[in-house]
Design an enzyme around this catalytic site. Structure first.
Site, PDB file in Angstrom:
ATOM      1  N   LYS A 173       0.120  98.087 -10.984  1.00 54.95           N
ATOM      2  CA  LYS A 173       0.860  98.341  -9.743  1.00 54.95           C
ATOM      3  C   LYS A 173      -0.051  98.118  -8.546  1.00 54.95           C
ATOM      4  CE  LYS A 173       1.620 101.791  -7.188  1.00 54.95           C
ATOM      5  NZ  LYS A 173       1.767 101.075  -5.873  1.00 54.95           N
ATOM      6  N   GLU A 248     -12.135 104.780  -8.799  1.00 52.90           N
ATOM      7  CA  GLU A 248     -12.977 104.313  -7.673  1.00 52.90           C
ATOM      8  C   GLU A 248     -12.330 104.844  -6.409  1.00 52.90           C
ATOM      9  OE1 GLU A 248     -15.625 102.791 -10.059  1.00 52.90           O
ATOM     10  OE2 GLU A 248     -15.766 102.835  -7.881  1.00 52.90           O
ATOM     11  N   CYS A 282     -14.244 100.503   1.268  1.00 48.24           N
ATOM     12  CA  CYS A 282     -14.838 101.785   0.850  1.00 48.24           C
ATOM     13  C   CYS A 282     -16.360 101.730   0.907  1.00 48.24           C
ATOM     14  CB  CYS A 282     -14.380 102.136  -0.555  1.00 48.24           C
ATOM     15  SG  CYS A 282     -14.700 100.824  -1.731  1.00 48.24           S
TER      16      CYS A 282
END
Ligand code: TXE
Length: 481
Positions: A173, A248, A282
């Site tokens: 997804k 993560e 990130c």
């Protein structure tokens, strides 16, 4: 209006509900395509297709898996402009970044893991002349991959490539905020001859589709990249089901600059590590710590460079360096943190405002690259992930002080250190609580290296053999001779 479709059992099909979510172009704020609003029924079909395909795919010789995956890589590469434009329109990043970063990395992901599987082996352990052990590493079965909106195709392929290379079948997804390039990928997979059911893409909301994937009893491992809060939610559901988990999550990365650094190299790279992809990576260095003797010189040079170079504008315009913020919700979140910084005593040195570019992007979601000083290291602005074009400057006097501040957040994903004293660099790297440390560089990536963070930045590692071992189960067989 373009309708994105699910990719289940090798077919491009509508969601069972036939309902769709409006998918806006962040540069204009206008809905430009429709994303399936799938639900558990679509996940069920995807799991059934993956299960049906698993036996054949897991027994497909690795060189055949390699051939198909490298063909997918070639087809993405030969359609680079289409993928790059689609990514930019969907996510808001500048077109040059999609062309030179995002899409080429997706190609590398498919090629890297598609070929790695030909060299993936396991070990044997002889016990003298009386026994021998060998380790079998076999695919898990049906696995789930859930990816975020900041690097859409890059992180989507970073997960599905090792999963299918290792012989698993995937229910994936992508983020509902940036579904387009995963849809284009499904068309490529059909053209490349990926067998039906090996990869299934179910588009839709995290709380409906993501949670259905997480909770499905026949999905035995979940690989997730996204927010820490969502990671907690996934772990809450998956842990009692004893699923393998790769999480993560967020970051609040320190960029530590010593006075003895190579100033020009540091300055160039620090502008990039602060604001690339609108700061929506990130790994961005959002907390900049500068050794006090260098602080004023750095501040002036950094602000001048940010103001001169980081043009905010239409992501399709070659001159644009800072594109649109991915969604209205995220745009408002980032602006709220700039307000918070002011309330906490911060001094906005540059930026701090929403931008309304002239022309077609006048209603889009844009924020100036923003630099703030004068905050305490432990205020909310310096402790919480903002995930936008916002950095803070903090001076320091000693290694002990900057280590304490760098390690003070709940996160531990990455850190950058700038110094020409490499003894000090190694000493600092050993003490910073993070999974990735860059010394005199940033975002220099070798896909063989372990990738991931500690503390609230996640669990497990991706990359290289780490990823292939995550997506396989090890079995020790011991034979008496
Ligand atoms: O991520 P979410 P969002 C950070 C960043 C951002 C925050 C939230 O600070 O502001 O996370 O961003 C799916 N069960 N990062 O909202 O919600 C969701 O549909 C299963 C850092 O975009 O974590 C999407 O596909 N799945 C990050 C994916 O999870 C669920 C990059 C990520 O969405 C779910 C992006 C649920 N209950 C944001 N809820 C990084 N580490 O790079 C949502 N999802």
């Amino acid at each position: 209006m373009q309708k994105i479709l699910n990719y289940i059992n090798g077919q491009l099909i509508e969601p069972v509900s036939k309902s769709y979510l409006g998918n806006p172009d962040p540069s204009t704020g206008e809905v430009y395509s429709l994303c399936p609003d799938s639900d558990a029924a679509d996940v069920e079909s995807a799991v059934a297709a993956a299960k049906a395909a698993f036996n054949q795919w897991s027994n497909t010789p690795s060189e055949k898996r390699t051939r198909i995956m490298t063909r997918i890589a070639e087809l993405i590469e030969s359609n680079l402009d289409t993928f790059a434009k689609a990514e930019t329109i969907d996510q808001g990043k500048p077109l040059w970044l999609s062309k030179n970063g995002e899409i080429p990395r997706a190609v590398s992901n498919m090629r890297f893991f598609g070929t790695a599987i030909e060299h993936f082996a396991s070990e044997a352990h002889p016990m003298g002349d009386h026994a021998i052990n060998y380790t079998l590493r076999t695919p898990i079965g049906v696995v789930g991959c859930i990816s975020p909106w900041n690097l859409p195709l890059y992180l989507f392929t970073w997960k599905i490539a090792p999963a299918i290379a290792a012989g698993n079948c995937v229910v994936a997804k992508p983020s509902e905020v940036t579904p387009m390039t995963a849809f284009l990928l499904s068309e490529i997979c059909i053209e490349a001859g990926l067998p039906a059911g090996v990869l299934n893409i179910v588009h839709g909301l995290g709380v409906k589709v993501g949670s259905a994937i997480t909770a499905h009893p026949e999905i035995k491992a979940i690989s997730f990249t996204g927010g820490t809060k969502t990671g907690e939610e996934i772990a809450r559901i998956a842990a009692p089901m004893f699923k393998k988990l790769s999480l993560e999550l967020g970051g609040k990365n320190p960029n530590i600059i010593f006075a003895d650094c190579d100033f020009e190299k540091m300055l160039d790279e620090t502008v990039r590590s602060s604001f690339l992809n609108q700061g929506e990576i990130c790994l961005c260095g959002s907390r900049i710590f500068i050794e006090r003797p260098l602080y004023e010189k750095f501040k002036i040079a950094f602000i001048n460079k940010v103001k001169a170079e980081l043009i905010v504008g239409d992501p399709l315009d070659a001159a644009t360096k800072t594109g649109a913020i991915v969604s209205k919700i995220h745009f408002e979140k980032v602006l709220s943190y700039i307000e918070l910084a002011k309330q906490e005593g911060g001094n906005v040195l540059c930026g701090g405002n929403a931008v309304k570019p002239e022309g077609r992007c006048n209603k889009g979601w844009f924020i100036e690259p923003t630099v703030i000083e004068g905050l305490s290291y432990n205020c909310r602005t310096n402790q919480e992930e903002i995930f936008g074009p916002v950095v803070t400057l903090t001076p320091f006097d000693t290694e002990e002080e900057v280590l304490m501040m760098a390690n003070s957040t709940q996160y531990g994903l990455a850190s950058t250190i700038w110094t020409e004293n490499l003894t000090r660099a190694h000493r600092m790297a050993a003490q910073i609580k993070a999974g990735i440390i860059w010394i005199n560089c940033w975002l220099l990536r070798d896909l063989r290296t372990p990738f991931g963070g500690v503390k609230s930045s996640g669990v497990g590692r991706e990359g290289g053999w780490e990823a292939l071992r995550f997506f396989t189960e090890a079995k020790n067989v011991c034979i008496k001779l």
